[in-house]
Design an enzyme around this catalytic site. Structure first.
Site, PDB file in Angstrom:
ATOM      1  N   SER A 154      52.162 -43.491  54.003  1.00 47.26           N
ATOM      2  CA  SER A 154      50.994 -42.636  53.450  1.00 47.26           C
ATOM      3  C   SER A 154      50.450 -43.676  52.510  1.00 47.26           C
ATOM      4  O   SER A 154      49.260 -43.272  52.006  1.00 47.26           O
ATOM      5  CB  SER A 154      51.715 -41.628  52.648  1.00 47.26           C
ATOM      6  OG  SER A 154      52.148 -40.655  53.460  1.00 47.26           O
TER       7      SER A 154
ATOM      8  N   ARG B 180      41.702 -38.457  62.906  1.00 44.75           N
ATOM      9  CA  ARG B 180      42.090 -37.015  62.488  1.00 44.75           C
ATOM     10  C   ARG B 180      41.529 -36.074  63.201  1.00 44.75           C
ATOM     11  O   ARG B 180      41.946 -34.841  63.640  1.00 44.75           O
ATOM     12  CB  ARG B 180      41.973 -36.724  60.729  1.00 44.75           C
ATOM     13  CG  ARG B 180      42.914 -37.592  60.118  1.00 44.75           C
ATOM     14  CD  ARG B 180      42.683 -37.964  58.877  1.00 44.75           C
ATOM     15  NE  ARG B 180      43.646 -38.786  58.461  1.00 44.75           N
ATOM     16  CZ  ARG B 180      43.520 -39.237  57.023  1.00 44.75           C
ATOM     17  NH1 ARG B 180      42.632 -39.344  56.205  1.00 44.75           N
ATOM     18  NH2 ARG B 180      44.661 -40.342  56.977  1.00 44.75           N
TER      19      ARG B 180
ATOM     20  N   LEU C 257      58.973 -15.509  74.101  1.00 42.00           N
ATOM     21  CA  LEU C 257      59.775 -15.697  75.220  1.00 42.00           C
ATOM     22  C   LEU C 257      61.197 -15.574  74.980  1.00 42.00           C
ATOM     23  O   LEU C 257      61.910 -15.488  75.913  1.00 42.00           O
ATOM     24  CB  LEU C 257      59.542 -17.199  75.671  1.00 42.00           C
ATOM     25  CG  LEU C 257      58.323 -17.322  76.862  1.00 42.00           C
ATOM     26  CD1 LEU C 257      56.863 -17.196  76.070  1.00 42.00           C
ATOM     27  CD2 LEU C 257      58.600 -18.606  77.537  1.00 42.00           C
TER      28      LEU C 257
ATOM     29  N   GLU D  82      49.029 -39.771  61.468  1.00 42.51           N
ATOM     30  CA  GLU D  82      47.505 -39.886  60.985  1.00 42.51           C
ATOM     31  C   GLU D  82      47.308 -39.025  59.792  1.00 42.51           C
ATOM     32  O   GLU D  82      46.184 -38.529  59.468  1.00 42.51           O
ATOM     33  CB  GLU D  82      46.723 -39.485  62.264  1.00 42.51           C
ATOM     34  CG  GLU D  82      46.949 -40.335  63.473  1.00 42.51           C
ATOM     35  CD  GLU D  82      45.484 -40.859  64.277  1.00 42.51           C
ATOM     36  OE1 GLU D  82      44.581 -40.555  63.690  1.00 42.51           O
ATOM     37  OE2 GLU D  82      45.965 -41.406  65.149  1.00 42.51           O
TER      38      GLU D  82
ATOM     39  N   SER E 204      50.394 -33.670  56.246  1.00 40.18           N
ATOM     40  CA  SER E 204      49.599 -32.593  55.502  1.00 40.18           C
ATOM     41  C   SER E 204      49.194 -32.710  53.997  1.00 40.18           C
ATOM     42  O   SER E 204      48.334 -32.340  53.629  1.00 40.18           O
ATOM     43  CB  SER E 204      50.168 -31.220  55.824  1.00 40.18           C
ATOM     44  OG  SER E 204      49.985 -30.630  57.107  1.00 40.18           O
TER      45      SER E 204
HETATM   46  N1  COS Z   1      36.083 -43.939  54.327  1.00 38.39           N
HETATM   47  C1  COS Z   1      35.639 -45.092  53.832  1.00 38.39           C
HETATM   48  N2  COS Z   1      36.233 -45.660  52.607  1.00 38.39           N
HETATM   49  C2  COS Z   1      37.223 -45.065  51.943  1.00 38.39           C
HETATM   50  C3  COS Z   1      37.729 -44.114  52.394  1.00 38.39           C
HETATM   51  C4  COS Z   1      37.087 -43.222  53.526  1.00 38.39           C
HETATM   52  N3  COS Z   1      37.436 -42.289  53.874  1.00 38.39           N
HETATM   53  N4  COS Z   1      38.673 -43.541  51.754  1.00 38.39           N
HETATM   54  C5  COS Z   1      38.858 -44.496  50.801  1.00 38.39           C
HETATM   55  N5  COS Z   1      38.016 -45.530  50.950  1.00 38.39           N
HETATM   56  C6  COS Z   1      37.754 -46.595  50.191  1.00 38.39           C
HETATM   57  C7  COS Z   1      37.556 -46.273  48.828  1.00 38.39           C
HETATM   58  O1  COS Z   1      35.813 -45.890  48.381  1.00 38.39           O
HETATM   59  C8  COS Z   1      37.844 -47.443  47.727  1.00 38.39           C
HETATM   60  O2  COS Z   1      36.807 -48.578  47.931  1.00 38.39           O
HETATM   61  P1  COS Z   1      36.728 -49.519  46.650  1.00 38.39           P
HETATM   62  O3  COS Z   1      37.785 -50.361  47.082  1.00 38.39           O
HETATM   63  O4  COS Z   1      35.356 -50.133  47.061  1.00 38.39           O
HETATM   64  O5  COS Z   1      36.720 -48.535  45.524  1.00 38.39           O
HETATM   65  C9  COS Z   1      39.045 -47.946  48.708  1.00 38.39           C
HETATM   66  O6  COS Z   1      38.965 -47.470  50.076  1.00 38.39           O
HETATM   67  C10 COS Z   1      40.243 -47.445  48.404  1.00 38.39           C
HETATM   68  O7  COS Z   1      40.445 -46.053  48.177  1.00 38.39           O
HETATM   69  P2  COS Z   1      41.466 -45.435  47.410  1.00 38.39           P
HETATM   70  O8  COS Z   1      41.667 -45.921  45.862  1.00 38.39           O
HETATM   71  O9  COS Z   1      41.225 -43.986  47.340  1.00 38.39           O
HETATM   72  O10 COS Z   1      42.890 -45.700  48.195  1.00 38.39           O
HETATM   73  P3  COS Z   1      44.317 -44.879  47.836  1.00 38.39           P
HETATM   74  O11 COS Z   1      45.182 -46.322  48.020  1.00 38.39           O
HETATM   75  O12 COS Z   1      44.490 -44.292  46.449  1.00 38.39           O
HETATM   76  O13 COS Z   1      44.404 -44.257  49.055  1.00 38.39           O
HETATM   77  C11 COS Z   1      44.483 -42.359  50.711  1.00 38.39           C
HETATM   78  C12 COS Z   1      43.765 -43.128  49.348  1.00 38.39           C
HETATM   79  C13 COS Z   1      45.819 -41.527  50.294  1.00 38.39           C
HETATM   80  C14 COS Z   1      43.578 -41.442  50.921  1.00 38.39           C
HETATM   81  C15 COS Z   1      44.943 -43.306  51.822  1.00 38.39           C
HETATM   82  O14 COS Z   1      45.824 -44.162  51.412  1.00 38.39           O
HETATM   83  C16 COS Z   1      45.287 -42.303  53.017  1.00 38.39           C
HETATM   84  O15 COS Z   1      44.541 -42.074  53.789  1.00 38.39           O
HETATM   85  N6  COS Z   1      46.659 -42.587  53.274  1.00 38.39           N
HETATM   86  C17 COS Z   1      47.114 -42.105  54.557  1.00 38.39           C
HETATM   87  C18 COS Z   1      47.248 -43.158  55.517  1.00 38.39           C
HETATM   88  C19 COS Z   1      47.689 -42.605  56.889  1.00 38.39           C
HETATM   89  O16 COS Z   1      46.945 -41.511  57.368  1.00 38.39           O
HETATM   90  N7  COS Z   1      48.598 -43.303  57.482  1.00 38.39           N
HETATM   91  C20 COS Z   1      48.976 -42.747  58.741  1.00 38.39           C
HETATM   92  C21 COS Z   1      48.833 -43.841  59.778  1.00 38.39           C
HETATM   93  S1  COS Z   1      48.397 -43.544  61.407  1.00 38.39           S
HETATM   94  S2  COS Z   1      50.093 -43.070  61.882  1.00 38.39           S
END
Ligand code: COS
Length: 378
Positions: A132, A242, A337, A362, A365
């Site tokens: 995550s 997603r 079923l 990905e 939730s």
């Molecule tokens: N599109 C483009 N850029 C994005 C973005 C998006 N959807 N979401 C975040 N960013 C950018 C931010 O703008 C920020 O940029 P700057 O460095 O210029 O400030 C940078 O990425 C870091 O963003 P943020 O500080 O929000 O990162 P976090 O570490 O707090 O993480 C979440 C945010 C939780 C949203 C992210 O880690 C995430 O999506 N985690 C889940 C990962 C996942 O889906 N894993 C499963 C893998 S596939 S099995």
């Protein structure tokens, strides 16, 4: 407001449905039971343009758009969720190489992904201790005289046993999200070891493996996108991914609803089909309502992405609702079923097992809610 589909979208939907029902569905049970990776089915999908639905024709794609991609994913997932997840990740890999790669990188890999020459592409972001929170990754890429050296481990890599190309994230700089870069690694790269495939609850015909990079030497040209810009590539890719998983969840739910409906009309109790009982009718009504709501959210996110508008929040909402509701729908299908639903004789137990991971991969939730809330509060 116009809910109608274009001719191209309808054509892709029809082609995906015909192939999925004629070729994939009859084999889905055996593929799952024997844990067979669906190579022939994936190549057949590639021939129909399903491995690059939203990719430019110049690179071998179908150039049919994001809504068409979602519709195709729903049809394939209704037949076999394992085949669908491979299709989803491969389309996602093709899209990010097209969007962020150099022309040489795109020309080398995208036509092969679209044609099925690369039977799959893999997305290697997660690690044993960073799922995550990919910003906490530990895999490193060190500059060498001839290019880069990768060291570290990746976890839960879909299609890793069969991928022709891997998009791999590694740390090239400071801790946190800004010190991460992205690399293209070809199958067979020296120092890349593919681990033992995971023994999973569902999606048993998809391969999920850990990867080890042990001094994996890469050429200079393997760097993908800007140095230090990898995290944003991952986030952009996951936004689109997603929509793929939301579509997969809709497909599984639709198959579960069809199986439950058919059974309810056939199965008799108390001298009448069980479909005559309000208890069953209400379950079917709730299942259909949840499925249609999931489809509406999913197609809205796909439509926005296709128009080049912001869609991160909508993709997370679609993924959250479609995956959670898919689990509820599959639970109800098993209930309709009864005892038979709990056996391998009917497909609904497979749908339930395959559905389970959709609220996890990905982005769980909980992560989707985090993304949605942040964008509400921004
Ligand atoms: N599109 C483009 N850029 C994005 C973005 C998006 N959807 N979401 C975040 N960013 C950018 C931010 O703008 C920020 O940029 P700057 O460095 O210029 O400030 C940078 O990425 C870091 O963003 P943020 O500080 O929000 O990162 P976090 O570490 O707090 O993480 C979440 C945010 C939780 C949203 C992210 O880690 C995430 O999506 N985690 C889940 C990962 C996942 O889906 N894993 C499963 C893998 S596939 S099995």
């Amino acid at each position: 407001m116009d809910f109608s589909l274009s001719e191209t979208e309808l054509e892709v939907q029809r082609a995906a449905r015909a192939y999925a029902q004629r070729v994939i569905a009859p084999r889905a049970h055996e593929l799952s039971e024997r844990e067979l990776f669906p190579v022939a089915e994936l190549r057949g999908l590639a021939e129909l343009g399903m491995m690059g639905v939203n990719l430019p024709a110049a690179l071998g794609g179908a150039e049919a758009g994001v809504v068409a991609y979602s519709l195709a994913m729903q049809e394939v997932a209704a037949a076999c969720a394992s085949t669908a997840v491979t299709m989803s990740v491969t389309n996602m890999v093709g899209e990010i190489i097209t969007k962020f790669g150099t022309p040489a990188q795109a020309e080398r890999h995208v036509p092969r992904l679209c044609s099925g020459e690369h039977v799959a592409g893999s997305f290697a972001l997660s690690e044993p201790e960073a799922g995550s929170d990919p910003g906490g990754m530990r895999t490193t890429a060190t500059k060498t005289s001839s290019g880069w050296r990768l060291d570290g481990q990746k976890q839960w890599i879909t299609s890793g046993t069969h991928a022709g190309v891997f998009v791999v994230w590694a740390r090239t700089g400071e801790p946190g999200t800004r010190g991460i870069s992205c690399f293209l690694v070809e199958a067979g790269a020296p120092g890349l070891k593919i681990g033992k495939h995971e023994d999973k609850l569902g999606l048993r015909a998809s391969s999920t493996v850990p990867l080890t990079f042990d001094g994996c030497e890469l050429p200079e040209s393997a760097l993908f996108g800007p140095l230090g810009g990898g995290f944003k590539i991952a986030m952009t890719a996951l936004d689109g991914g997603r929509i793929g998983i939301a579509s997969q969840a809709c497909g599984i739910a639709s198959a579960a609803l069809s199986a439950a409906t058919e059974y309810a009309k056939d199965r008799r109790a108390f001298d009448r089909p069980i479909a005559d009982f309000q208890a069953i009718q209400w379950m079917l009504a709730d299942m259909r309502t949840e499925l249609d709501a999931a489809r509406a959210l999913t197609l809205r996110a796909a439509w926005l992405k296709g128009r080049g508008q912001p869609f991160s929040r909508e993709a997370s909402m679609a993924k959250l609702f479609a995956s959670e509701s898919c689990n509820r729908v599959c639970q109800k299908a098993v209930q309709v079923l009864g005892g038979y639903g709990y056996t391998r004789e009917f497909p609904v137990e497979r749908y339930l097992r395959d559905a389970r991971v959709t609220t996890i991969y990905e982005g769980t939730s909980e992560i989707q809610r985090t993304v949605i809330a942040r964008l509400i509060l921004a």
